[in-house]
Every structure is written in C-alpha cells, then in structure tokens.
Design a protein around this motif. Structure first.
Motif, PDB file in Angstrom:
ATOM      1  N   LEU A 245       0.390  -1.576  -0.061  1.00  0.00           N
ATOM      2  CA  LEU A 245      -0.061   0.334  -0.128  1.00  0.00           C
ATOM      3  C   LEU A 245       0.914   1.230  -0.251  1.00  0.00           C
ATOM      4  CD1 LEU A 245      -2.731   1.501  -0.012  1.00  0.00           C
ATOM      5  CD2 LEU A 245      -3.004   0.801   2.595  1.00  0.00           C
ATOM      6  N   ILE A 246       1.886   1.678   0.750  1.00  0.00           N
ATOM      7  CA  ILE A 246       2.806   2.414   1.006  1.00  0.00           C
ATOM      8  C   ILE A 246       4.090   1.902   0.217  1.00  0.00           C
ATOM      9  CG2 ILE A 246       1.139   3.638   2.759  1.00  0.00           C
ATOM     10  CD1 ILE A 246       3.223   3.460   4.379  1.00  0.00           C
ATOM     11  N   THR A 247       5.687   2.716  -0.099  1.00  0.00           N
ATOM     12  CA  THR A 247       6.497   2.671  -0.566  1.00  0.00           C
ATOM     13  C   THR A 247       7.304   3.337   1.088  1.00  0.00           C
ATOM     14  OG1 THR A 247       6.426   1.891  -2.296  1.00  0.00           O
ATOM     15  CG2 THR A 247       8.895   2.484  -1.610  1.00  0.00           C
ATOM     16  N   LEU A 248       8.282   1.998   1.371  1.00  0.00           N
ATOM     17  CA  LEU A 248       9.644   3.013   2.114  1.00  0.00           C
ATOM     18  C   LEU A 248      10.526   2.769   1.758  1.00  0.00           C
ATOM     19  CD1 LEU A 248      10.484   4.090   5.080  1.00  0.00           C
ATOM     20  CD2 LEU A 248      11.057   1.937   5.805  1.00  0.00           C
ATOM     21  N   SER A 249      11.300   4.044   1.774  1.00  0.00           N
ATOM     22  CA  SER A 249      13.408   3.582   0.667  1.00  0.00           C
ATOM     23  C   SER A 249      13.574   4.172   1.659  1.00  0.00           C
ATOM     24  CB  SER A 249      12.215   5.055  -0.083  1.00  0.00           C
ATOM     25  OG  SER A 249      13.300   4.645  -1.610  1.00  0.00           O
ATOM     26  N   MET A 250      14.537   3.548   0.992  1.00  0.00           N
ATOM     27  CA  MET A 250      15.827   3.767   2.159  1.00  0.00           C
ATOM     28  C   MET A 250      17.059   4.031   1.533  1.00  0.00           C
ATOM     29  SD  MET A 250      14.240   3.566   5.465  1.00  0.00           S
ATOM     30  CE  MET A 250      16.476   3.601   5.901  1.00  0.00           C
ATOM     31  N   GLN A 251      18.342   4.219   2.622  1.00  0.00           N
ATOM     32  CA  GLN A 251      19.562   4.404   1.728  1.00  0.00           C
ATOM     33  C   GLN A 251      20.812   3.003   1.776  1.00  0.00           C
ATOM     34  OE1 GLN A 251      19.583   4.571   4.450  1.00  0.00           O
ATOM     35  NE2 GLN A 251      20.685   4.600   6.153  1.00  0.00           N
ATOM     36  N   ASN A 252      19.938   1.645   1.579  1.00  0.00           N
ATOM     37  CA  ASN A 252      20.832   0.627   2.034  1.00  0.00           C
ATOM     38  C   ASN A 252      19.892  -0.367   0.460  1.00  0.00           C
ATOM     39  OD1 ASN A 252      22.683   1.209   3.585  1.00  0.00           O
ATOM     40  ND2 ASN A 252      21.270   1.061   4.736  1.00  0.00           N
ATOM     41  N   PRO A 253      20.917  -0.386  -0.623  1.00  0.00           N
ATOM     42  CA  PRO A 253      19.969  -1.689  -1.715  1.00  0.00           C
ATOM     43  C   PRO A 253      19.730  -2.976  -0.848  1.00  0.00           C
ATOM     44  CG  PRO A 253      23.144  -1.278  -1.671  1.00  0.00           C
ATOM     45  CD  PRO A 253      22.238  -0.438  -0.196  1.00  0.00           C
ATOM     46  N   ASP A 254      19.840  -3.217   0.418  1.00  0.00           N
ATOM     47  CA  ASP A 254      20.085  -3.974   0.778  1.00  0.00           C
ATOM     48  C   ASP A 254      20.051  -4.375   2.109  1.00  0.00           C
ATOM     49  OD1 ASP A 254      18.862  -7.070   1.864  1.00  0.00           O
ATOM     50  OD2 ASP A 254      20.645  -7.540   0.417  1.00  0.00           O
ATOM     51  N   SER A 255      18.409  -3.702   2.594  1.00  0.00           N
ATOM     52  CA  SER A 255      18.142  -3.473   4.251  1.00  0.00           C
ATOM     53  C   SER A 255      17.829  -5.147   4.984  1.00  0.00           C
ATOM     54  CB  SER A 255      16.023  -2.994   3.888  1.00  0.00           C
ATOM     55  OG  SER A 255      16.644  -1.936   3.491  1.00  0.00           O
ATOM     56  N   LYS A 256      17.634  -6.168   4.065  1.00  0.00           N
ATOM     57  CA  LYS A 256      17.568  -6.996   5.542  1.00  0.00           C
ATOM     58  C   LYS A 256      19.419  -7.396   5.912  1.00  0.00           C
ATOM     59  CE  LYS A 256      16.697 -12.204   5.484  1.00  0.00           C
ATOM     60  NZ  LYS A 256      15.831 -13.477   4.897  1.00  0.00           N
ATOM     61  N   THR A 257      19.961  -7.054   5.418  1.00  0.00           N
ATOM     62  CA  THR A 257      21.420  -7.874   5.468  1.00  0.00           C
ATOM     63  C   THR A 257      22.489  -6.120   5.695  1.00  0.00           C
ATOM     64  OG1 THR A 257      22.521  -7.068   3.536  1.00  0.00           O
ATOM     65  CG2 THR A 257      21.767  -9.212   3.904  1.00  0.00           C
ATOM     66  N   GLN A 258      22.247  -4.918   5.150  1.00  0.00           N
ATOM     67  CA  GLN A 258      22.906  -3.732   5.733  1.00  0.00           C
ATOM     68  C   GLN A 258      21.754  -2.919   6.896  1.00  0.00           C
ATOM     69  OE1 GLN A 258      22.611  -2.205   1.480  1.00  0.00           O
ATOM     70  NE2 GLN A 258      25.112  -2.089   1.801  1.00  0.00           N
ATOM     71  N   ASP A 259      20.618  -2.727   6.624  1.00  0.00           N
ATOM     72  CA  ASP A 259      19.668  -2.637   8.439  1.00  0.00           C
ATOM     73  C   ASP A 259      19.374  -3.229   8.513  1.00  0.00           C
ATOM     74  OD1 ASP A 259      19.017  -0.995   9.311  1.00  0.00           O
ATOM     75  OD2 ASP A 259      18.040   0.700   7.296  1.00  0.00           O
ATOM     76  N   PRO A 260      19.574  -4.394   9.473  1.00  0.00           N
ATOM     77  CA  PRO A 260      18.643  -5.457   9.592  1.00  0.00           C
ATOM     78  C   PRO A 260      17.341  -5.112  10.603  1.00  0.00           C
ATOM     79  CG  PRO A 260      20.760  -5.281  10.908  1.00  0.00           C
ATOM     80  CD  PRO A 260      20.906  -4.881   9.272  1.00  0.00           C
ATOM     81  N   ALA A 261      17.421  -3.777  11.420  1.00  0.00           N
ATOM     82  CA  ALA A 261      16.611  -3.088  12.045  1.00  0.00           C
ATOM     83  C   ALA A 261      15.281  -2.742  11.951  1.00  0.00           C
ATOM     84  CB  ALA A 261      17.046  -2.028  13.152  1.00  0.00           C
ATOM     85  N   THR A 262      15.869  -2.110  10.378  1.00  0.00           N
ATOM     86  CA  THR A 262      14.926  -1.223   9.390  1.00  0.00           C
ATOM     87  C   THR A 262      14.125  -2.683   9.060  1.00  0.00           C
ATOM     88  OG1 THR A 262      15.907   1.037   9.628  1.00  0.00           O
ATOM     89  CG2 THR A 262      13.868   0.012   7.732  1.00  0.00           C
ATOM     90  N   TRP A 263      14.968  -3.785   8.477  1.00  0.00           N
ATOM     91  CA  TRP A 263      14.308  -4.605   7.331  1.00  0.00           C
ATOM     92  C   TRP A 263      12.785  -5.555   9.018  1.00  0.00           C
ATOM     93  CZ3 TRP A 263      14.129 -10.204   7.909  1.00  0.00           C
ATOM     94  CH2 TRP A 263      13.438 -10.877   7.441  1.00  0.00           C
ATOM     95  N   GLN A 264      13.325  -5.878  10.121  1.00  0.00           N
ATOM     96  CA  GLN A 264      12.645  -6.069  10.941  1.00  0.00           C
ATOM     97  C   GLN A 264      11.715  -5.759  11.246  1.00  0.00           C
ATOM     98  OE1 GLN A 264      14.932  -8.148  14.162  1.00  0.00           O
ATOM     99  NE2 GLN A 264      13.258  -8.296  15.563  1.00  0.00           N
ATOM    100  N   LEU A 265      11.542  -4.148  11.949  1.00  0.00           N
ATOM    101  CA  LEU A 265      10.908  -3.434  11.806  1.00  0.00           C
ATOM    102  C   LEU A 265       9.419  -3.378  11.150  1.00  0.00           C
ATOM    103  CD1 LEU A 265      12.625  -0.197  13.137  1.00  0.00           C
ATOM    104  CD2 LEU A 265      10.698  -1.050  14.497  1.00  0.00           C
ATOM    105  N   VAL A 266      10.042  -3.444   9.827  1.00  0.00           N
ATOM    106  CA  VAL A 266       9.225  -3.893   8.601  1.00  0.00           C
ATOM    107  C   VAL A 266       8.292  -4.953   8.641  1.00  0.00           C
ATOM    108  CG1 VAL A 266       8.191  -3.486   5.853  1.00  0.00           C
ATOM    109  CG2 VAL A 266       9.895  -1.968   7.321  1.00  0.00           C
ATOM    110  N   GLN A 267       8.938  -6.279   8.704  1.00  0.00           N
ATOM    111  CA  GLN A 267       8.359  -7.503   9.178  1.00  0.00           C
ATOM    112  C   GLN A 267       7.206  -7.944  10.080  1.00  0.00           C
ATOM    113  OE1 GLN A 267       9.778  -9.323   5.800  1.00  0.00           O
ATOM    114  NE2 GLN A 267      10.664  -7.245   5.683  1.00  0.00           N
TER     115      GLN A 267
END
Length: 447
Positions: free
Chosen positions: A54-76
């Motif tokens: 429904l909405i997009t969160l656009s970040m400064q890392n091409p792979d948040s799962k490995t480069q920003d796991p906190a944000t990735w986990q929050l979204v999951q």
C-alpha cells in the motif's frame, strides 16, 4: 561502470557525513538518474518485504535485510500486524537515493516514506513536498516519547517535517587490555589523552585508528571536540556572517589536534587507509582507540577484542568553551513523508500506523535488539554478557550529568562546508595543513 560510493558503516547514515549530500539542479539530476537506471541500480527491493504494498518505504541501502536489519525487521513485524497496510521496502546506495529523491520531488512522485539527508529535506519542506507530522505526533501521546532534541532539528517554520531514523552516538572505542598492559588509565582530559598517546607510541602501539582514504567523514570524535569549543553557540552567527569559523576558540582546538598529531596519535598510513581498514586494525588488536560510533558495536563485539572494548565520549579541555560534559547522542538523518500522502486516506492511515509502531516501545526494542540505541525515551534492557560493547555505548551516552549537543556539527551546515570541516581535521592530523590554514579553509566555504 563505477557506482556511487557506499556509506562506510552499512547500517547507518551515518552520520549524515558519510557521503556527499547532493542538492542537484533538475538537469543534472535527470542526467544522473538516466545513468543510474542504465546501470540497473536505481531501485532495489532485495531484502524488502514484498514486491508490492500500500505504501513504500525508500531507504539509503540497496539491501536492508543485510545492511540495515533493524529497519528490515521493523517492516516485517509491521506487515505481520497490518496485512491491509503492507509496506514495500526498497533502497539504493546513498548517493543514488539522494538523486532519486530529488528527481521524485520535482516530478511529484516521491515514495510515501523515505530516508533523506536533512539538507535535502529542508529544501523539500520549503517547496511544500513534505507532510507536517505534528498531527501524528499529537496522537496517543507519541510526542512525549521523544526528548526535545530528537525533534527540534527537524522542525522548520513550525512544520515537523521529519522524525529521527536512528540515533547517532559517536566517540572512541578503546581496548582495555592494551591500556592495562601499558598501565594507562582511560583518559578524561585532553592532557591525559596526549600522555597516553605518547606512551603508546613509544611502545609501538597505534594510539588512534583513523582512515582518511575515501573516508574523509570519519572524524566523529573530533566533531564532538568542536562542540567543546562552543560550536553550538557559535555556528548560527558564523553562517549569518556575524562571526567566522576561523575564530580564536576553534583555532585553539585545531592547535590541540596538531599537538595530538605531533605526539604520534595517528597511524603512519592514515592517509592511504580507508575507514573500514582503520576499523579492521582496531578489531585485530593493533590500535588502542578507534574513532567511530554505535554502528560498529556489533562488529567489534564479534571480533577478538570484543570482550576487551569500552567506549569513551572523548576528552574534556581546560581551555574549552562552555559545557565540557558532552556526549554526541543526536538524531541522524530523518524519516520524512510525502505531502501527497494526505490526499489518500488509506495511505495516510498506513503511514500514521507505521510511525506509531516504529516509535512504540515494541518498535524501539527491535532497534535495541539490532544494536541500535533507541531514539525515544524507551529504557532498553541489554544483556551485558552478550552485548558488552553496545552496553558500554549506551552507558556512556546516559552518564549522569552529561548532555548532548542538539545536532552533530556537520549536520547544520552545507555539504561544501561539511566536506571542508572533514578535510580540515584530516589536514591537520596528517600534517598537510596548519591549524590556521585549516580553519580558514572552512571559512572560505561559508557564503
């Protein structure tokens, strides 16, 4: 084809000084966007939550799962709790991301939520591109969860245009075993630091790990020192032309940095090694101190020196200006929201729900579980047996009687001035600039 430089600490901005902050004209931005798209790297949803939402969160890392796991986990976790408000997580390397957000603002196609350097956010809010988040903060007592300093820097003309993505805590990591071996106490004052440097240098130990090559931003502890010479009370007058960066107080700090350099504080290969190599020299036990921030806590914990590492906010100065009990614990570059979100009730509801979740205690616990400090008043519980380095950072940031500046010095000036500040410190540290030349070089960039 060469790609834009990546931020050194992969899970952070970090620190808004990590990469160039680009404010592009429309023509330049469009040309760069075409180039980025040709490389196939304009948008990457690898590690994202789904290919749609429904909405997009656009970040400064091409792979948040490995480069920003906190944000990735929050979204999951958010997507599990709100399947009808699913967020698509996407990202690009930081420079490409800044370019893409610039173009999107010009074309009216901004993602619903996105990370951006504050300098670009301030330009966007003037153009009416960003949503005022004050009404969202007013609901459920959310505003009360923040220390004022975490919000004030992202308020312009009464518009709360941004919220802190993560906290920026910087200073010196130190190797307790090396210091103990050479009978050196953790310094408190600058004079004690100089004495420690001389003793370590004489013993053949690198005192402070630094890397300037392709990493000119990596002078965080020295930016904090700048605040101990009155930067926060001076910078607005400096930017307004009522005072100069080349003032007597700042010059005195640079003279102290020169004293450190002449005492042998920095590695002989400082100008040829990168920040990442400086980190590696510390984690391999070759240096006593490392100039860095909280983003390195987990890496250091897993290294051979993890159990021996503490964290220090840096030296106080007897000839400093103002409060010396300062630790850099400030918001990094913000999350912002497209103003167009208000036109769609479903998207607005989803954005509001995500913000409320991100800054809830449950959301902040996810940050802490990924070795990121909370940005609210949430009090974390950290297992010191498993995360002693992170715990040391948190303890230093919350020392009784110590306070934080409102912003890191490079975050309140133009990209050109920030870059000159980095170069001025490394110039003195490397012996290519005198203290007088260093402060004058920064002043030249202030219009």
């Amino acid at each position: 084809m060469a790609t834009s430089p990546q931020p050194a600490p992969p899970t952070t901005r970090p620190p808004s000084g990590i990469s160039r902050r680009l404010l592009l004209t429309a023509a330049t931005a469009s040309a760069l966007f075409v180039t980025a798209t040709a490389c196939g790297s304009a948008v990457n949803t690898a590690g994202g939550s789904s290919s749609g939402g429904l909405i997009t969160l656009s970040m400064q890392n091409p792979d948040s799962k490995t480069q920003d796991p906190a944000t990735w986990q929050l979204v999951q976790e958010f997507n599990k709790q709100h399947p009808d408000m699913k967020i698509k997580l996407e990202g690009q390397p930081v420079d490409q991301h800044e370019q893409r957000m610039t173009i999107a603002a010009q074309s009216g196609t901004l993602p619903e939520i996105f990370w951006v350097y504050d300098s670009l956010a301030k330009t966007m809010v003037k153009s009416g591109d960003l949503l005022d988040l004050s009404p969202i903060l007013a609901e459920n007592g959310l505003k009360a969860k923040f220390a004022p300093s975490m919000l004030d820097g992202f308020n312009q003309g009464g518009v709360q245009y941004g919220l802190p993505y993560q906290a920026l805590v910087t200073g010196f990591y130190f190797n307790k075993t090396i210091l103990d071996t050479h009978k050196i106490a953790v310094p408190e004052t600058f004079d004690e630091l100089v004495a420690a440097v001389k003793k370590l240098k004489a013993a053949g130990v690198v005192p402070i790990a630094q890397g300037a090559n392709n990493s000119p931003y990596s002078v965080w502890a020295f930016l904090t020192m700048l605040d101990r010479f009155g930067y926060e009370s001076k910078y607005q007058d400096i930017l307004a032309g009522k005072a100069g960066y080349d003032n007597a107080d700042f010059l005195r700090l640079y003279q102290h940095v020169d004293e450190l350099a002449k005492a042998g504080a920095f590695p002989s290969n400082m100008n040829t090694q990168t920040y990442a190599q400086a980190v590696a020299s510390y984690t391999s036990g070759k240096a006593a101190f490392l100039d860095a921030g909280v983003w390195e806590a987990e890496k250091i914990q897993k290294s051979s020196v993890g159990k021996d590492t503490g964290f220090w906010a840096g030296p106080t100065f007897t000839d400093g200006v103002g409060n010396q009990k300062l630790v850099m614990d400030v918001p990094s570059a913000p999350f912002v929201v497209s103003a167009k979100v208000k036109e769609d009730k479903k998207k607005y509801a989803a954005v509001k729900a995500f913000i409320q979740f991100y800054y809830s205690d449950a959301g902040q616990k996810i940050l802490v579980d990924n070795a990121q400090p909370p940005v609210t008043t949430y009090k974390p519980e950290v297992d010191t047996t498993k995360a002693s380095v992170f715990a040391a950072v948190l303890a230093e940031a919350s020392k009784p009687g110590w306070t934080s500046p409102r912003a890191q010095p490079d975050l309140v000036v133009s990209a050109a001035t920030a870059s000159a500040m980095y170069d001025s410190f490394y110039g003195v540290m490397g012996g290519t600039l005198s203290p007088e030349e260093a402060v004058k070089n920064v002043q030249k960039t202030i219009k």
